[in-house]
Design a protein around this motif. Sequence first.
Motif, PDB file in Angstrom:
ATOM      1  N   LYS A 176       0.758  -1.139  -0.001  1.00  0.00           N
ATOM      2  CA  LYS A 176       0.101   0.039  -0.204  1.00  0.00           C
ATOM      3  C   LYS A 176       0.862   1.330  -0.002  1.00  0.00           C
ATOM      4  O   LYS A 176       0.495   2.182  -0.743  1.00  0.00           O
ATOM      5  N   ALA A 177       1.868   1.275   0.841  1.00  0.00           N
ATOM      6  CA  ALA A 177       2.866   2.355   0.702  1.00  0.00           C
ATOM      7  C   ALA A 177       3.415   2.486  -0.604  1.00  0.00           C
ATOM      8  O   ALA A 177       3.615   3.648  -1.057  1.00  0.00           O
ATOM      9  N   ALA A 178       3.981   1.689  -1.023  1.00  0.00           N
ATOM     10  CA  ALA A 178       4.530   1.654  -2.515  1.00  0.00           C
ATOM     11  C   ALA A 178       3.429   2.297  -3.737  1.00  0.00           C
ATOM     12  O   ALA A 178       3.918   3.175  -4.456  1.00  0.00           O
ATOM     13  N   ALA A 179       2.159   1.871  -3.439  1.00  0.00           N
ATOM     14  CA  ALA A 179       1.084   2.461  -4.333  1.00  0.00           C
ATOM     15  C   ALA A 179       1.026   4.027  -4.246  1.00  0.00           C
ATOM     16  O   ALA A 179       0.811   4.694  -5.038  1.00  0.00           O
ATOM     17  N   PHE A 180       1.097   4.164  -2.660  1.00  0.00           N
ATOM     18  CA  PHE A 180       0.982   5.746  -2.294  1.00  0.00           C
ATOM     19  C   PHE A 180       1.920   6.355  -3.058  1.00  0.00           C
ATOM     20  O   PHE A 180       1.663   7.522  -3.160  1.00  0.00           O
ATOM     21  N   PHE A 181       3.485   5.835  -3.020  1.00  0.00           N
ATOM     22  CA  PHE A 181       4.323   6.679  -3.544  1.00  0.00           C
ATOM     23  C   PHE A 181       4.044   7.159  -5.050  1.00  0.00           C
ATOM     24  O   PHE A 181       4.539   8.378  -5.306  1.00  0.00           O
ATOM     25  N   ASP A 182       3.225   6.489  -5.758  1.00  0.00           N
ATOM     26  CA  ASP A 182       3.088   6.607  -7.351  1.00  0.00           C
ATOM     27  C   ASP A 182       2.270   7.962  -7.434  1.00  0.00           C
ATOM     28  O   ASP A 182       2.378   8.659  -8.318  1.00  0.00           O
ATOM     29  N   GLY A 183       1.476   8.152  -6.492  1.00  0.00           N
ATOM     30  CA  GLY A 183       0.645   9.534  -6.363  1.00  0.00           C
ATOM     31  C   GLY A 183       1.087  10.558  -5.765  1.00  0.00           C
ATOM     32  O   GLY A 183       0.571  11.879  -5.649  1.00  0.00           O
ATOM     33  N   LEU A 184       2.746  10.493  -5.275  1.00  0.00           N
ATOM     34  CA  LEU A 184       3.034  11.918  -4.673  1.00  0.00           C
ATOM     35  C   LEU A 184       3.434  12.973  -5.580  1.00  0.00           C
ATOM     36  O   LEU A 184       4.070  12.504  -6.680  1.00  0.00           O
ATOM     37  N   PRO A 185       3.361  14.236  -5.471  1.00  0.00           N
ATOM     38  CA  PRO A 185       4.080  15.247  -6.069  1.00  0.00           C
ATOM     39  C   PRO A 185       5.484  15.010  -6.115  1.00  0.00           C
ATOM     40  O   PRO A 185       5.907  14.540  -4.811  1.00  0.00           O
ATOM     41  N   PRO A 186       6.164  15.365  -7.006  1.00  0.00           N
ATOM     42  CA  PRO A 186       7.656  15.312  -7.043  1.00  0.00           C
ATOM     43  C   PRO A 186       8.236  16.046  -5.739  1.00  0.00           C
ATOM     44  O   PRO A 186       9.352  15.163  -5.233  1.00  0.00           O
ATOM     45  N   GLU A 187       7.805  17.099  -5.064  1.00  0.00           N
ATOM     46  CA  GLU A 187       8.543  17.612  -4.013  1.00  0.00           C
ATOM     47  C   GLU A 187       8.312  17.147  -2.989  1.00  0.00           C
ATOM     48  O   GLU A 187       9.392  16.749  -2.037  1.00  0.00           O
ATOM     49  N   GLN A 188       7.109  16.302  -2.628  1.00  0.00           N
ATOM     50  CA  GLN A 188       7.008  15.263  -1.652  1.00  0.00           C
ATOM     51  C   GLN A 188       7.534  14.046  -1.571  1.00  0.00           C
ATOM     52  O   GLN A 188       8.021  13.546  -0.488  1.00  0.00           O
ATOM     53  N   SER A 189       7.848  13.411  -2.826  1.00  0.00           N
ATOM     54  CA  SER A 189       8.886  12.545  -3.095  1.00  0.00           C
ATOM     55  C   SER A 189      10.071  12.692  -2.602  1.00  0.00           C
ATOM     56  O   SER A 189      10.726  11.866  -1.748  1.00  0.00           O
ATOM     57  N   ASP A 190      10.664  13.997  -2.892  1.00  0.00           N
ATOM     58  CA  ASP A 190      12.002  14.535  -2.385  1.00  0.00           C
ATOM     59  C   ASP A 190      11.926  14.315  -0.779  1.00  0.00           C
ATOM     60  O   ASP A 190      12.838  13.980  -0.378  1.00  0.00           O
ATOM     61  N   ASN A 191      10.826  15.209  -0.440  1.00  0.00           N
ATOM     62  CA  ASN A 191      10.828  15.147   1.032  1.00  0.00           C
ATOM     63  C   ASN A 191      10.870  13.923   1.853  1.00  0.00           C
ATOM     64  O   ASN A 191      11.539  13.632   2.831  1.00  0.00           O
ATOM     65  N   LEU A 192      10.009  12.998   1.402  1.00  0.00           N
ATOM     66  CA  LEU A 192       9.992  11.574   1.946  1.00  0.00           C
ATOM     67  C   LEU A 192      11.306  10.786   1.800  1.00  0.00           C
ATOM     68  O   LEU A 192      11.584  10.066   2.738  1.00  0.00           O
ATOM     69  N   ALA A 193      11.981  10.997   0.686  1.00  0.00           N
ATOM     70  CA  ALA A 193      13.225  10.184   0.699  1.00  0.00           C
ATOM     71  C   ALA A 193      14.333  10.780   1.706  1.00  0.00           C
ATOM     72  O   ALA A 193      15.090  10.229   2.392  1.00  0.00           O
ATOM     73  N   ALA A 194      14.294  12.212   1.845  1.00  0.00           N
ATOM     74  CA  ALA A 194      14.864  12.744   2.987  1.00  0.00           C
ATOM     75  C   ALA A 194      14.802  12.308   4.461  1.00  0.00           C
ATOM     76  O   ALA A 194      15.417  11.969   5.179  1.00  0.00           O
ATOM     77  N   ALA A 195      13.462  12.108   4.522  1.00  0.00           N
ATOM     78  CA  ALA A 195      12.947  11.492   5.705  1.00  0.00           C
ATOM     79  C   ALA A 195      13.314  10.086   6.001  1.00  0.00           C
ATOM     80  O   ALA A 195      13.874   9.907   7.111  1.00  0.00           O
ATOM     81  N   LEU A 196      13.095   9.314   5.149  1.00  0.00           N
ATOM     82  CA  LEU A 196      13.581   7.898   5.339  1.00  0.00           C
ATOM     83  C   LEU A 196      15.054   7.581   5.364  1.00  0.00           C
ATOM     84  O   LEU A 196      15.672   6.922   6.034  1.00  0.00           O
ATOM     85  N   PHE A 197      15.823   8.393   4.765  1.00  0.00           N
ATOM     86  CA  PHE A 197      17.408   8.707   4.777  1.00  0.00           C
ATOM     87  C   PHE A 197      17.673   8.853   6.274  1.00  0.00           C
ATOM     88  O   PHE A 197      18.586   8.519   6.891  1.00  0.00           O
ATOM     89  N   GLY A 198      16.805   9.927   6.956  1.00  0.00           N
ATOM     90  CA  GLY A 198      17.195  10.541   8.011  1.00  0.00           C
ATOM     91  C   GLY A 198      16.770   9.349   9.063  1.00  0.00           C
ATOM     92  O   GLY A 198      17.503   9.335  10.073  1.00  0.00           O
ATOM     93  N   ILE A 199      15.957   8.668   8.909  1.00  0.00           N
ATOM     94  CA  ILE A 199      15.304   7.595   9.919  1.00  0.00           C
ATOM     95  C   ILE A 199      16.402   6.323   9.915  1.00  0.00           C
ATOM     96  O   ILE A 199      16.576   5.803  10.825  1.00  0.00           O
ATOM     97  N   TYR A 200      16.923   5.999   8.611  1.00  0.00           N
ATOM     98  CA  TYR A 200      17.747   4.975   8.447  1.00  0.00           C
ATOM     99  C   TYR A 200      19.129   4.986   9.119  1.00  0.00           C
ATOM    100  O   TYR A 200      19.906   4.071   9.574  1.00  0.00           O
ATOM    101  N   LEU A 203      21.279  13.586  -1.119  1.00  0.00           N
ATOM    102  CA  LEU A 203      21.927  12.413  -0.172  1.00  0.00           C
ATOM    103  C   LEU A 203      23.097  11.957  -0.370  1.00  0.00           C
ATOM    104  O   LEU A 203      23.958  11.850   0.555  1.00  0.00           O
ATOM    105  N   GLY A 204      23.743  12.082  -1.516  1.00  0.00           N
ATOM    106  CA  GLY A 204      25.125  11.761  -1.908  1.00  0.00           C
ATOM    107  C   GLY A 204      25.959  12.925  -1.002  1.00  0.00           C
ATOM    108  O   GLY A 204      27.194  12.425  -0.339  1.00  0.00           O
ATOM    109  N   ILE A 205      25.474  14.248  -0.960  1.00  0.00           N
ATOM    110  CA  ILE A 205      26.303  15.151  -0.183  1.00  0.00           C
ATOM    111  C   ILE A 205      26.267  14.854   1.252  1.00  0.00           C
ATOM    112  O   ILE A 205      27.160  15.022   2.118  1.00  0.00           O
ATOM    113  N   LYS A 206      25.071  14.439   1.798  1.00  0.00           N
ATOM    114  CA  LYS A 206      24.996  14.052   3.222  1.00  0.00           C
ATOM    115  C   LYS A 206      25.948  13.035   3.646  1.00  0.00           C
ATOM    116  O   LYS A 206      26.662  12.927   4.729  1.00  0.00           O
TER     117      LYS A 206
END
Length: 486
Positions: free
Chosen positions: A231-255, A287-290
Amino acid sequence: MTAQDVPENLPIPAPQGSVQAARADLEAFEDLMFKVLETWGLPTGNIIVAAKQRETLLKNTPDVIEAMTDDERARAPYIAKMIMAGSVGLFDAALNYLWNETVNRLRDHVAAFDVDYFFTLAETDPARRKTLKTREDLAQIDDYKLLEAANKIKLISDVGFKQLVHINYMRNHASAAHPNIEELTGLKLAEWLETCIKEVFHLKPQNVVASIGKLLSNIKDRRLSQDELKKAAAFFDGLPPEQSDNLAAALFGIYTPEEADPEVQDNVRSLWPDLWPLVSEEARNELGIKLARFTANADTKRAARARELLELVGGSSYLPEPERVAEIQQALDDLKRAHETYMRNFYDEPPAAERLKDVVGRHGDIPEQVTQSYVLRLVDVFLTNSYGVAWNAEPTYKELIGRFDGKQAALALRSFGNRAIRLKLQDDLPRKKWKELLKLIAPKLTGRGDRTFLEAVKGFTGTPDKLISDTKIKAQLDLWLDQNNH
């Protein structure tokens, strides 16, 4: 009738009659106080605003605060202080109280949403980010960064962001927070109060923002089932581009933190390959810069985990030259902080600009990893903060822009596609500087496609913030991005 019997949202009576009745007494009291100040040898000019302006504020305030519930009004001590300060003619103090209440409310909204997610987007420096964890730590984020990050995750709208940035600017230049000579009016104060209530007090996250908050909470709370992951993967497909970037930064920060729970890391690893194709080139580079900065700071465990995520999705091309990239990025971050410190930017920008020039001079060519950040930051500061040109820094900006190669100039030409640049181009001064920027980069655009695109941009009849709305220009921009991001 008891307090419990009083229904919510009763109309608030306008105190017009009482204001007019008290006006004579107020003016008499002021005359007395002016005589006291004169006796003590203190100035009396430009201390308080005219009684007519105070009357305007008090006439308009009831209609404005009627939008608030009884409970909201009861929890707004700074609004009460604002009205009291305004009623005695201290409008500069009134504006300061209004801003204090607004910032407190916005911090509450951020804390209720996901404070970790917010800190990940508000503070890009890993060393600083490690110290930010709780609602109380939000006080360490300056007001502009608070607004910027809240806008980035769409807690506040683009329009709300521009309005609140203006109020913040006026608070810094026309309130009791700093020495000032600006004139405030009762109508302006009432309008700003209405803006703060609408954009912050009554803030309601968009559905997609609320869904991201819920997903992040679930990721950190427990191991997700296969059904939840799908369900989460399906949710990704509907994300606006900026929100995809934000979520990537968040997952990176969690991991990446050393204390990250193994089950949480499993959740991120499972979701990362589905999100990665939706992440922009700019966000991938960030992310590479981080990772580079983890390495430069000898934070080896976080660097190793960051590398794991990039290698998981075949992102080896985003693995940076650590020390070189980290030093340039640090200089860019320092310049950003100086530029956004409105009360001191004219003093802080020149040394920050010189430091960036020195760093770039030592390194020569700009590494691919940081090129986009470098170009966009220079365009951003060259366009000014919308209120004035940092004269002592501008020659450095022109010199660095003058060193752009063809690809960097082509990116600067298309920088209106960046959200932050586009928002800035809504203002008059950045629009003037945009025309100047086009002249600076024009000689560097040697490719036929770039020259044609330059003519299309220059020939656009609307304001530059609307360039992205032109279907032909947008199509050419998307084609160029697709060709240059692979």
